[in-house]
Write a protein that holds these residues in place. Sequence first.
Motif, PDB file in Angstrom:
ATOM      1  N   LEU A 192       0.821  -1.204   0.000  1.00 35.85           N
ATOM      2  CA  LEU A 192       0.000   0.000   0.000  1.00 35.85           C
ATOM      3  C   LEU A 192       0.860   1.261   0.000  1.00 35.85           C
ATOM      4  O   LEU A 192       0.636   2.171  -0.808  1.00 35.85           O
ATOM      5  N   GLN A 193       1.855   1.317   0.882  1.00 36.85           N
ATOM      6  CA  GLN A 193       2.719   2.500   0.904  1.00 36.85           C
ATOM      7  C   GLN A 193       3.510   2.632  -0.393  1.00 36.85           C
ATOM      8  O   GLN A 193       3.732   3.735  -0.886  1.00 36.85           O
ATOM      9  N   PHE A 194       3.916   1.505  -0.948  1.00 39.50           N
ATOM     10  CA  PHE A 194       4.661   1.524  -2.207  1.00 39.50           C
ATOM     11  C   PHE A 194       3.800   2.127  -3.320  1.00 39.50           C
ATOM     12  O   PHE A 194       4.231   3.014  -4.063  1.00 39.50           O
ATOM     13  N   ALA A 195       2.561   1.653  -3.433  1.00 41.53           N
ATOM     14  CA  ALA A 195       1.665   2.167  -4.473  1.00 41.53           C
ATOM     15  C   ALA A 195       1.353   3.639  -4.244  1.00 41.53           C
ATOM     16  O   ALA A 195       1.340   4.447  -5.196  1.00 41.53           O
ATOM     17  N   GLN A 196       1.101   4.027  -2.995  1.00 39.53           N
ATOM     18  CA  GLN A 196       0.809   5.426  -2.699  1.00 39.53           C
ATOM     19  C   GLN A 196       1.998   6.324  -3.044  1.00 39.53           C
ATOM     20  O   GLN A 196       1.826   7.412  -3.605  1.00 39.53           O
ATOM     21  N   LEU A 203       2.086  12.320  -9.539  1.00 39.68           N
ATOM     22  CA  LEU A 203       1.414  13.611  -9.390  1.00 39.68           C
ATOM     23  C   LEU A 203       2.413  14.755  -9.238  1.00 39.68           C
ATOM     24  O   LEU A 203       2.108  15.891  -9.609  1.00 39.68           O
ATOM     25  N   LEU A 204       3.585  14.457  -8.712  1.00 45.54           N
ATOM     26  CA  LEU A 204       4.604  15.485  -8.520  1.00 45.54           C
ATOM     27  C   LEU A 204       5.464  15.700  -9.763  1.00 45.54           C
ATOM     28  O   LEU A 204       6.336  16.569  -9.764  1.00 45.54           O
ATOM     29  N   LEU A 336      -9.824   3.499   4.552  1.00 49.49           N
ATOM     30  CA  LEU A 336     -10.742   3.126   3.487  1.00 49.49           C
ATOM     31  C   LEU A 336     -10.928   1.612   3.418  1.00 49.49           C
ATOM     32  O   LEU A 336      -9.964   0.850   3.546  1.00 49.49           O
ATOM     33  N   SER A 337     -12.180   1.203   3.166  1.00 51.03           N
ATOM     34  CA  SER A 337     -12.513  -0.223   3.182  1.00 51.03           C
ATOM     35  C   SER A 337     -11.799  -0.994   2.070  1.00 51.03           C
ATOM     36  O   SER A 337     -11.433  -2.161   2.259  1.00 51.03           O
ATOM     37  N   GLN A 338     -11.591  -0.352   0.909  1.00 53.91           N
ATOM     38  CA  GLN A 338     -10.972  -1.076  -0.212  1.00 53.91           C
ATOM     39  C   GLN A 338      -9.488  -1.366   0.034  1.00 53.91           C
ATOM     40  O   GLN A 338      -8.883  -2.149  -0.686  1.00 53.91           O
ATOM     41  N   TRP A 339      -8.915  -0.745   1.059  1.00 55.92           N
ATOM     42  CA  TRP A 339      -7.492  -0.961   1.347  1.00 55.92           C
ATOM     43  C   TRP A 339      -7.270  -1.849   2.573  1.00 55.92           C
ATOM     44  O   TRP A 339      -6.129  -2.086   2.970  1.00 55.92           O
ATOM     45  N   GLU A 340      -8.357  -2.329   3.176  1.00 58.13           N
ATOM     46  CA  GLU A 340      -8.230  -3.055   4.440  1.00 58.13           C
ATOM     47  C   GLU A 340      -7.380  -4.318   4.311  1.00 58.13           C
ATOM     48  O   GLU A 340      -6.626  -4.663   5.225  1.00 58.13           O
ATOM     49  N   LYS A 341      -7.488  -5.013   3.180  1.00 61.86           N
ATOM     50  CA  LYS A 341      -6.771  -6.274   3.017  1.00 61.86           C
ATOM     51  C   LYS A 341      -5.463  -6.122   2.236  1.00 61.86           C
ATOM     52  O   LYS A 341      -4.817  -7.135   1.919  1.00 61.86           O
ATOM     53  N   VAL A 342      -5.088  -4.897   1.936  1.00 63.79           N
ATOM     54  CA  VAL A 342      -3.836  -4.653   1.217  1.00 63.79           C
ATOM     55  C   VAL A 342      -2.708  -4.541   2.237  1.00 63.79           C
ATOM     56  O   VAL A 342      -2.785  -3.702   3.152  1.00 63.79           O
ATOM     57  N   ILE A 428      -6.121   8.947  -4.360  1.00 66.82           N
ATOM     58  CA  ILE A 428      -6.893   7.769  -3.960  1.00 66.82           C
ATOM     59  C   ILE A 428      -7.394   6.967  -5.166  1.00 66.82           C
ATOM     60  O   ILE A 428      -7.171   5.747  -5.230  1.00 66.82           O
ATOM     61  N   PRO A 429      -8.056   7.591  -6.148  1.00 66.97           N
ATOM     62  CA  PRO A 429      -8.490   6.781  -7.297  1.00 66.97           C
ATOM     63  C   PRO A 429      -7.317   6.200  -8.109  1.00 66.97           C
ATOM     64  O   PRO A 429      -7.437   5.097  -8.659  1.00 66.97           O
ATOM     65  N   ASN A 430      -6.197   6.915  -8.152  1.00 67.74           N
ATOM     66  CA  ASN A 430      -5.026   6.374  -8.867  1.00 67.74           C
ATOM     67  C   ASN A 430      -4.457   5.147  -8.165  1.00 67.74           C
ATOM     68  O   ASN A 430      -4.059   4.172  -8.812  1.00 67.74           O
ATOM     69  N   VAL A 431      -4.426   5.190  -6.821  1.00 65.25           N
ATOM     70  CA  VAL A 431      -3.948   4.026  -6.060  1.00 65.25           C
ATOM     71  C   VAL A 431      -4.927   2.866  -6.221  1.00 65.25           C
ATOM     72  O   VAL A 431      -4.508   1.710  -6.401  1.00 65.25           O
ATOM     73  N   ASP A 432      -6.232   3.161  -6.191  1.00 70.41           N
ATOM     74  CA  ASP A 432      -7.226   2.103  -6.392  1.00 70.41           C
ATOM     75  C   ASP A 432      -7.012   1.410  -7.733  1.00 70.41           C
ATOM     76  O   ASP A 432      -7.089   0.172  -7.817  1.00 70.41           O
TER      77      ASP A 432
END
Length: 435
Positions: A192-196, A203-204, A336-342, A428-432
């Motif tokens: 998760l941290q890697f993707a974020q 974005l930068l 966020l619920s979609q990241w709970e199992k990541v 958030i949508p990009n990470v999703d």
Amino acid sequence: MIFKTGNTTCLWKRDFVLLIFTVVMVILLYSMVTEETTTARSPVPKLQEKTDIYPVTISEESITPIKNTKHLLVSAFIDRRVNGFDIRIIGIFKRDSIQPLHCSFYCGGVFNQTTPAQILPHSDNFGYPYTATDVLCPLPKNCDASHVTLLTKPSENMSEHTFIPVRNKNEKTRFNFTVCVSNLFGDYNNVLQFAQTLEMYKLLGVDRVVIYNTSCGPDLERLLQRYSQEGFVEMVPWPIDKFLKLTRGWRFTVNGGDLQYFGQLVTLNECMYRSMERLRYVLLNDIDEIIMPYKHDDLVSLMNTLEPQHPNVGEFLIENHIFPYKHFEPSGRFNLSQWEKVPGINILEHIYREDPDRSVYHPHKMIVRPKLIEQTSVHEVLRRFGERYKVPLDVCRIIHVRVALRGHLKLEELNEDKRLWDFQEKLIPNVDEAL
């Protein structure tokens, strides 16, 4: 009867000739059709014809042992910034076994004479037996070298040695920013941290992230394959554990082993030279660190402001700031619920920043202009052609979400910093999508 017999004989001879001719033509036609079909279905022979055939062994590996030494070759680059030299080799040398060496080249299809090498071990070795090392080579006259190796004696048989390609030839600047991530190893699976972080760098304004991979967890491996296929991540295999005894630490007296932190210094320097001719800036930092502008929307705007003000600076120092992951933003809005199992850390949940203890050494990371840098360490440049500039904290700082550095500080002693939230609508949508 005689007339009829003779006529039958002539007819038989004519039919026999026609039969032989027909058989020959059928065989020829079949042969031609078969050849065309085989050629169409099997392009391998044509590819083999185009493959360069070298009279020596050519290595395409990222680590190559040097014959008759305890040293390793990593890569070679055209570099004429030091007077009298043309090629710089990045290597890993055993410090107590450094001997005179000779550069040997493959020049336009022929071998040329050898030239003496200048060996430059890096000053930062943290006490380890092996260290990052540069080797400078002058080219012989009229030699357009495509490959190079190092010899212990100039008269050695070239066919017994392994050559590596000379890179940075005829490359043009194509990018603004590359992030160099020194090493992945062990069971690291902080997906998760890697993707974020990767999506944050997009974005930068970062164009490319170069990652040296020894090993990582299965989930992160799948994520990296996705980014590699996209072209945003460049994966460099780094099988250093096959050659040396490695350690996860950086102090030899504490951790032992052959080389500091899986060869971190070697990969940072290799990445800088790999990027030298194709971009303007290199960010030298870890994957859990984000070099964040605070007065600009992105890194492009930041450097477009800083460079004209400091035209001779090659090393921009950015101070590191820890965001301890033991402290969470209280509202839970980004749980966020979609990241709970990541697997991994959600950096949006950690908004409390430590103030560094300025009574002791506090590390920085860097944005460098690679053409002005010769050798770099982890937190500062060792040898450079330009100047150094420490970027003010209100302009840019590192957001580093990790275990607390000053663990005794209470929550009320930390600073609230929600800079990452400025990007959440796109982040958030990009990470999703990435996950």
